[in-house]
Design a protein around this motif. Structure first.
Motif, mmCIF file in Angstrom:
data_model
loop_
_atom_site.group_PDB
_atom_site.id
_atom_site.type_symbol
_atom_site.label_atom_id
_atom_site.label_comp_id
_atom_site.label_asym_id
_atom_site.label_seq_id
_atom_site.Cartn_x
_atom_site.Cartn_y
_atom_site.Cartn_z
ATOM 1 N N PRO A 91 -94.738 163.215 -46.528
ATOM 2 C CA PRO A 91 -93.644 163.187 -47.436
ATOM 3 C C PRO A 91 -92.830 164.423 -47.273
ATOM 4 C CG PRO A 91 -96.039 163.098 -48.312
ATOM 5 C CD PRO A 91 -95.989 162.458 -47.251
ATOM 6 N N LEU A 92 -92.212 164.741 -47.933
ATOM 7 C CA LEU A 92 -91.381 165.577 -47.463
ATOM 8 C C LEU A 92 -91.626 166.746 -47.558
ATOM 9 C CD1 LEU A 92 -87.745 165.616 -47.722
ATOM 10 C CD2 LEU A 92 -88.026 167.272 -49.729
ATOM 11 N N PHE A 93 -91.167 167.551 -46.425
ATOM 12 C CA PHE A 93 -92.169 168.942 -45.502
ATOM 13 C C PHE A 93 -90.932 169.828 -44.849
ATOM 14 C CE2 PHE A 93 -91.056 166.650 -42.249
ATOM 15 C CZ PHE A 93 -91.704 166.726 -41.362
ATOM 16 N N GLY A 94 -89.864 170.101 -45.701
ATOM 17 C CA GLY A 94 -88.440 170.827 -45.655
ATOM 18 C C GLY A 94 -89.684 172.704 -45.822
ATOM 19 N N ALA A 95 -90.182 172.531 -46.664
ATOM 20 C CA ALA A 95 -90.549 173.730 -46.227
ATOM 21 C C ALA A 95 -90.759 174.528 -44.896
ATOM 22 C CB ALA A 95 -91.680 174.310 -47.157
ATOM 23 N N SER A 96 -91.700 173.475 -44.028
ATOM 24 C CA SER A 96 -92.308 174.047 -42.515
ATOM 25 C C SER A 96 -91.116 173.712 -42.066
ATOM 26 C CB SER A 96 -93.544 173.217 -42.996
ATOM 27 O OG SER A 96 -93.127 172.099 -42.066
ATOM 28 N N ALA A 97 -90.161 173.706 -42.167
ATOM 29 C CA ALA A 97 -88.739 172.919 -41.293
ATOM 30 C C ALA A 97 -88.274 174.062 -40.712
ATOM 31 C CB ALA A 97 -87.557 172.452 -41.547
ATOM 32 N N LYS A 98 -88.088 174.417 -38.925
ATOM 33 C CA LYS A 98 -87.610 175.408 -38.260
ATOM 34 C C LYS A 98 -86.348 174.924 -37.831
ATOM 35 C CE LYS A 98 -92.240 177.426 -37.069
ATOM 36 N NZ LYS A 98 -92.918 178.150 -35.782
ATOM 37 N N LEU A 116 -91.807 166.714 -30.351
ATOM 38 C CA LEU A 116 -91.665 168.325 -31.205
ATOM 39 C C LEU A 116 -92.211 168.418 -32.506
ATOM 40 C CD1 LEU A 116 -88.798 169.347 -29.731
ATOM 41 C CD2 LEU A 116 -90.277 169.854 -29.112
ATOM 42 N N VAL A 117 -92.319 166.864 -33.018
ATOM 43 C CA VAL A 117 -92.607 166.616 -34.986
ATOM 44 C C VAL A 117 -94.413 167.381 -35.246
ATOM 45 C CG1 VAL A 117 -91.759 165.757 -36.973
ATOM 46 C CG2 VAL A 117 -90.505 166.123 -35.035
ATOM 47 N N ASP A 118 -93.821 168.446 -35.068
ATOM 48 C CA ASP A 118 -95.789 168.307 -35.963
ATOM 49 C C ASP A 118 -95.824 170.002 -36.682
ATOM 50 O OD1 ASP A 118 -95.831 170.877 -34.220
ATOM 51 O OD2 ASP A 118 -96.371 169.707 -32.249
ATOM 52 N N GLU A 119 -97.328 170.245 -36.509
ATOM 53 C CA GLU A 119 -97.257 171.559 -37.537
ATOM 54 C C GLU A 119 -96.928 172.596 -37.239
ATOM 55 O OE1 GLU A 119 -100.987 171.349 -35.177
ATOM 56 O OE2 GLU A 119 -100.116 169.567 -36.151
ATOM 57 N N GLN A 120 -96.597 172.818 -35.788
ATOM 58 C CA GLN A 120 -95.386 174.119 -35.375
ATOM 59 C C GLN A 120 -94.255 173.552 -34.775
ATOM 60 O OE1 GLN A 120 -98.462 172.764 -33.475
ATOM 61 N NE2 GLN A 120 -100.140 174.256 -34.685
ATOM 62 N N MET A 121 -94.000 172.604 -35.140
ATOM 63 C CA MET A 121 -92.311 172.751 -34.887
ATOM 64 C C MET A 121 -92.080 171.618 -35.714
ATOM 65 S SD MET A 121 -89.206 173.538 -33.684
ATOM 66 C CE MET A 121 -87.280 172.470 -33.254
ATOM 67 N N THR A 122 -90.986 171.644 -36.669
ATOM 68 C CA THR A 122 -90.629 170.195 -37.747
ATOM 69 C C THR A 122 -89.071 170.439 -37.670
ATOM 70 O OG1 THR A 122 -92.504 170.788 -39.083
ATOM 71 C CG2 THR A 122 -90.728 169.602 -40.306
ATOM 72 N N VAL A 123 -88.478 169.334 -37.188
ATOM 73 C CA VAL A 123 -87.129 169.114 -37.188
ATOM 74 C C VAL A 123 -86.529 168.819 -38.199
ATOM 75 C CG1 VAL A 123 -84.726 168.012 -36.057
ATOM 76 C CG2 VAL A 123 -86.791 168.789 -34.939
ATOM 77 N N LEU A 124 -86.281 169.241 -39.206
ATOM 78 C CA LEU A 124 -85.274 168.149 -40.185
ATOM 79 C C LEU A 124 -84.016 167.700 -40.087
ATOM 80 C CD1 LEU A 124 -86.507 167.740 -43.373
ATOM 81 C CD2 LEU A 124 -85.286 170.179 -43.646
ATOM 82 N N GLU A 125 -84.033 166.083 -40.019
ATOM 83 C CA GLU A 125 -83.343 165.781 -39.718
ATOM 84 C C GLU A 125 -82.809 165.218 -41.274
ATOM 85 O OE1 GLU A 125 -84.718 162.586 -37.227
ATOM 86 O OE2 GLU A 125 -84.582 164.415 -35.221
ATOM 87 N N VAL A 126 -81.526 166.197 -41.408
ATOM 88 C CA VAL A 126 -80.652 164.789 -42.869
ATOM 89 C C VAL A 126 -79.875 164.028 -42.289
ATOM 90 C CG1 VAL A 126 -81.851 167.443 -43.557
ATOM 91 C CG2 VAL A 126 -79.185 166.804 -43.295
ATOM 92 N N SER A 127 -78.591 164.058 -43.160
ATOM 93 C CA SER A 127 -77.492 162.822 -43.422
ATOM 94 C C SER A 127 -77.531 162.441 -44.936
ATOM 95 C CB SER A 127 -77.816 161.739 -42.429
ATOM 96 O OG SER A 127 -76.679 160.953 -42.601
ATOM 97 N N HIS A 128 -75.887 162.330 -44.789
ATOM 98 C CA HIS A 128 -75.666 162.606 -46.442
ATOM 99 C C HIS A 128 -75.684 160.760 -46.726
ATOM 100 C CE1 HIS A 128 -72.959 160.508 -43.961
ATOM 101 N NE2 HIS A 128 -71.922 160.004 -44.841
ATOM 102 N N SER A 129 -76.078 160.147 -46.001
ATOM 103 C CA SER A 129 -76.574 159.000 -45.910
ATOM 104 C C SER A 129 -77.503 157.947 -45.828
ATOM 105 C CB SER A 129 -75.495 157.668 -44.791
ATOM 106 O OG SER A 129 -75.631 158.245 -43.161
ATOM 107 N N GLU A 130 -78.933 158.550 -45.610
ATOM 108 C CA GLU A 130 -79.628 158.487 -45.555
ATOM 109 C C GLU A 130 -80.914 159.633 -45.929
ATOM 110 O OE1 GLU A 130 -81.042 159.002 -40.979
ATOM 111 O OE2 GLU A 130 -80.095 158.001 -40.480
ATOM 112 N N ALA A 131 -82.108 158.985 -46.959
ATOM 113 C CA ALA A 131 -82.694 159.762 -47.973
ATOM 114 C C ALA A 131 -83.883 158.556 -48.699
ATOM 115 C CB ALA A 131 -81.958 159.202 -49.541
ATOM 116 N N PRO A 132 -85.423 159.276 -48.268
ATOM 117 C CA PRO A 132 -85.361 160.759 -48.617
ATOM 118 C C PRO A 132 -85.333 161.780 -47.462
ATOM 119 C CG PRO A 132 -87.456 159.991 -48.773
ATOM 120 C CD PRO A 132 -86.258 158.316 -48.658
#
Length: 331
Positions: free
Chosen positions: A200-207, A174-190
């Motif tokens: 690199p961070l691509f949060g701007a395209s996250a759906k 699912l992770v491609d230019e059409q569909m981005t799942v931004l997975e975030v955690s308080h214990s994982e960075a970036p």
């Protein structure tokens, strides 16, 4: 709604009132982004009647299912997530054969843009797991309900536990230019990096935002006046405040009033309005210390917070209160 889409649905799962709050926010975010599909939530008996009524105002179907527990303590201990044993309950989603295709989404996800195009994907389409890139993350996936598949999955779970995806080897990403799942955690960075390529961070395209880890958005507190998210303990620092702010903004405007309608409190992730604080101060006698009223926390939610190491040591779970309770039993 077009005939071709009437038998398609977004599906989520809640096993208690705390996760039901996440499900409500998810449902509202899907509606806010203009989905044309049905919304379905699987609810276990641990969800209160009042919360079920709240869910019924957002979801087209609220279906009761039994809890399935993998008992796979070895892998879950390795992951330091023993509470994930009940996640096998989401296997019930394959039993929804009244629908031709579904997209399952965990209750700790948030939709930032319309994702109805996911229904064009094949089974099983899912995002790679950031911690185990050779496995898929079951937080968001496209699937086709089937009695046969449901039976095979139950058998596989009974034989091999919770950590095997061999039934869907060769699945689609699912992770491609059409569909981005931004997975975030308080214990994982970036956060927001591609799970496989480390791009690199691509949060701007996250759906879709998926809040991974033990600490969920509803475990924080929120000040609606300053629109700031605050941690309930030093062990859970606030990371990605802008994403948590999006979740809490939707909760504050759409979900909190709904919960109040059904006599439900905001629970662990609560906030106090200026009116509530002012009301509490106005009832104080001279010489008393101003104390903000504490929201009611159900025994189920309190047990969950204890298991997650989030006891209210300065409040109801303080040493003095515990000692007082013990003294009562001893007497």
């Amino acid at each position: 709604m077009a005939a071709a889409t009437q038998n398609q649905a977004f599906v989520t799962l809640t096993t208690n009132d705390a996760y039901a709050k996440g499900a409500l926010v998810l449902g509202c975010s899907l509606k806010q982004q203009g989905t044309t599909r049905k919304l379905v939530v699987l609810s276990t008996p641990q969800v209160s009647d009042a919360m079920r009524k709240a869910l019924e105002t957002v979801f087209d179907e609220v279906l009761t299912v039994d809890v399935l527990d993998s008992g796979d303590s070895a892998h879950l201990t390795l992951m330091k997530r023993p509470e994930l044993g009940v996640t096998l309950t989401k296997l019930h989603c394959w039993s929804l054969t009244q629908y031709s295709k579904c997209v399952f989404m965990d209750a700790d996800t948030l939709v930032l843009a319309n994702i109805d195009d996911l229904f064009e994907r094949e089974e099983l389409s899912a995002a790679p797991d950031p911690g185990w890139p050779d496995c898929f993350n079951s937080g968001v996936f496209v699937y086709q309900p089937s009695a046969e598949t449901y039976s095979q999955l139950l058998q596989l779970a009974a034989e091999q536990g919770s950590f095997d995806d061999s039934l869907f080897v060769g699945g689609h990403g699912l992770v491609d230019e059409q569909m981005t799942v931004l997975e975030v955690s308080h214990s994982e960075a970036p956060a927001g990096r591609h799970p496989r390529a480390g791009s690199p961070l691509f949060g701007a395209s996250a759906k879709v935002v998926h809040f991974l880890g033990r600490v969920k958005p509803w475990n924080y507190t929120y000040d609606p006046q300053t629109k700031s998210v605050k941690s309930v303990s030093h062990d859970t620092p606030v990371t990605h405040p802008e994403l948590l702010g999006l979740w809490w903004g939707l909760f504050t405007t759409s979900i909190a009033p709904l919960l109040q309608t059904f006599g439900l409190t905001h629970g662990p992730g609560s906030y106090l309005s200026v009116e509530q604080v002012s009301g509490a101060v106005s009832h104080l006698s001279l010489g008393e210390s101003p104390t903000a009223p504490q929201p009611f926390v159900s025994s189920e939610e309190r047990k969950e917070r204890w298991e997650q190491g989030q006891a209210d040591y300065l409040g109801v779970d303080s040493f003095d209160n515990i000692q007082r309770k013990l003294d009562t039993y001893l007497q």
